[in-house]
Design a protein around this motif. Structure first.
Motif, PDB file in Angstrom:
ATOM      1  N   THR A 123      36.020  34.069  34.831  1.00 33.36           N
ATOM      2  CA  THR A 123      36.294  33.381  36.148  1.00 33.36           C
ATOM      3  C   THR A 123      37.766  34.187  36.910  1.00 33.36           C
ATOM      4  N   GLN A 125      38.535  37.096  36.135  1.00 32.89           N
ATOM      5  CA  GLN A 125      38.090  38.710  36.090  1.00 32.89           C
ATOM      6  C   GLN A 125      37.590  38.606  37.600  1.00 32.89           C
ATOM      7  N   ARG A 126      36.753  37.642  38.051  1.00 35.71           N
ATOM      8  CA  ARG A 126      36.175  37.453  39.332  1.00 35.71           C
ATOM      9  C   ARG A 126      37.035  37.428  40.463  1.00 35.71           C
ATOM     10  N   TYR A 127      38.414  36.611  40.390  1.00 41.11           N
ATOM     11  CA  TYR A 127      39.640  36.665  41.227  1.00 41.11           C
ATOM     12  C   TYR A 127      39.789  38.044  41.310  1.00 41.11           C
ATOM     13  N   GLU A 129      38.277  40.897  41.192  1.00 41.22           N
ATOM     14  CA  GLU A 129      37.347  41.761  41.942  1.00 41.22           C
ATOM     15  C   GLU A 129      37.312  41.459  43.248  1.00 41.22           C
ATOM     16  N   LYS A 130      37.696  40.482  43.816  1.00 47.60           N
ATOM     17  CA  LYS A 130      37.529  39.997  45.424  1.00 47.60           C
ATOM     18  C   LYS A 130      37.957  41.206  46.325  1.00 47.60           C
TER      19      LYS A 130
END
Length: 496
Positions: A123, A125-127, A129-130
């Protein structure tokens, strides 16, 4: 176990006194965990990571002290909270009970912890990649901001939202600018005027402002701005200086001018080191009690103000004839203006003004001198580059708009300190204490300092300051810019 806090945080002090300084609790901590303490003002990068992780794990907002339990190998958190009491209460376990539960779970549920940690890392990491939107710039976000601020505006007491109520100077500045800029028909936004004017007057009259010494506390615990959390933060007072100076220039309000002068003088007197840098915070607590330094009984006031008329004026001014507002005593809020006091006491308005504000002989000055004899709250004497940038801007702008050369001189001294002590080998350092500067600077250190330099240049031109600002900007572009997606990272490309 990771505990993140800051020096002026009341509940950080409470947890430290109750638990970390208790021998039995400390022995348990040392037996079960490796214990790490982090100053969030020095390491905002770490605080951001673990506050985000706390939100993911608990689905609640964080705060300080932040108490996180981490895996020993990669430091990924598996449980977190904020303040935990020394004894079980309000549905919360005691801190010692909590540690035992955490230790037991760690020993018996390792497979579950590993799965949870993989999810947390994915999660986070997804932050990262925004992507940043590449849409065209228009005025729409400013109009939307105005609409949202109007919706959250407190029409009874000023400010935005409910208790606890923060100053939010950038929100007020946004509304001030909506009013200051005329539309195509030459009209001004009257609603915007009412919002910023009421809010600034309410804060200036309230207990969030130190009515004797100047300077603003961090926030009000009530919606009326009456009782604050009593810590005074440099990062609040810099932007508030700018805001009140701009509001004075736009409205010619004598109240706004007084707030700027008193706050600027407080900064020089209490928050500036002999070397020029600005200190970080004044604590909320003194003698182990929050707000003790600021609270008064009627008898204490009478002892200072022996003249009956003088006391009666202060009694009306600060509402000492009404119910006590802070633990059986009074924390000063302005309750009546000079004309109301004059009618009530039966004297001329000019005499009221002289009693309140005449230099050195005023009732307020006598109370200030008497309060200075008390045990003062602690002062965090770290000198943070980012917060110094905010205050350099505030003092320079206040000096320029009010014609106060001593404020500009103060900003000049602070910038000279940063240049001489915190600019090493072409890079900024984030913090300095007792003559030692360390830690890589963050994005806000660079940009707030650049902003402060630009403001100081408008107040007093200096070619070397412009050259320094350009050097700082070159580092920002070289070390912080995201050249692929746009925008800037909070830490430099060579940060740890």
């Amino acid at each position: 176990m990771l505990s993140i806090g800051y020096s002026a945080c009341h509940w950080c002090h409470v947890m430290a006194h109750e638990s970390f300084e208790d021998d039995d609790t400390a022995q348990m901590m040392n037996r079960l965990f490796v214990n790490i303490k982090v100053d969030r003002e020095e390491r905002p990068d770490l605080d951001k990571i673990y506050q985000t992780a706390h939100h993911l794990l608990t689905q609640r907002t964080g705060g300080w002290p932040l108490t996180m339990f981490l895996m020993p190998d990669d430091h990924v958190p598996f449980f977190g909270g904020t303040y935990f009491p020394s004894e079980a209460r309000h549905g919360m376990p005691s801190f010692r009970e909590l540690m035992l539960h955490i230790h037991d779970y760690y020993q018996k549920q390792m497979d579950d912890l590993i799965k949870q940690n993989e999810s947390v890392m994915a999660t986070l990491q997804r932050y990262e990649e925004k992507a940043v939107s590449g849409s065209q710039l228009t005025a729409a976000p400013l109009d939307i901001a105005r609409q949202q601020l109007v919706k959250s505006y407190d029409r009874h007491y000023g400010g935005f939202g409910a208790a606890p109520k923060f100053p939010h100077p950038t929100n007020i500045q946004r509304i001030l600018r909506h009013w200051a800029v005329k539309d195509a028909d030459g009209e001004q936004d009257d609603e915007a005027y009412d919002i910023f004017s009421q809010t600034l007057h309410a804060m200036a009259s309230g207990g969030i402002y130190d009515q004797l010494a100047g300077g603003f506390c961090r926030y009000s615990v009530d919606e009326r701005w009456e009782i604050p959390h009593f810590e005074k933060m440099l990062y609040d007072n810099g932007p508030l200086l700018s805001l009140y100076a701009q509001a004075y220039k736009a409205t010619d309000s004598a109240v706004f001018k007084r707030i700027v002068k008193e706050t600027g003088e407080w900064v020089i007197r209490e928050m500036q080191s002999t070397d020029g840098g600005y200190y970080s915070t004044l604590d909320a607590d003194s003698e182990g009690e929050e707000g003790k330094f600021f609270a008064w009984s009627r008898e204490e006031v009478k002892k200072v103000l022996t003249d009956d008329i003088e006391f009666r004026v202060i009694e009306k001014y600060f509402g000492l004839d009404a119910a006590a507002n802070f633990e059986g005593k009074w924390h000063f809020n302005i309750k009546q203006n000079a004309s109301e006091i004059a009618r009530s006491v039966g004297i001329e308005e000019t005499e009221v003004v002289n009693i309140l504000f005449s230099t050195k002989k005023s009732a307020k000055e006598k109370l200030f001198v008497a309060r200075e004899q008390r045990v003062k709250p602690g002062r965090d004497e770290k000198i943070l580059t980012s917060w110094n940038g905010l205050m350099i801007k505030g003092m320079a702008e206040a000096g320029r708009l009010l014609g106060e050369e001593k404020f500009i001189d103060s900003a000049r001294r602070a910038l000279d300190f940063v240049k001489s002590s915190m600019w090493i080998d072409g890079r900024l350092l984030a913090t300095s204490k007792d003559g030692t500067a360390h830690l890589n600077a963050y994005l806000d250190d660079y940009v707030f300092l650049i902003d402060g330099i630009v403001e100081l240049l408008q107040a007093r031109w200096n070619k070397s300051d412009l050259d320094f600002a350009i050097q700082l900007l070159d580092v920002v572009l070289a070390k912080f810019e995201d050249k692929e997606k746009g925008g800037f990272f909070f830490t430099a490309s060579d940060h740890e």
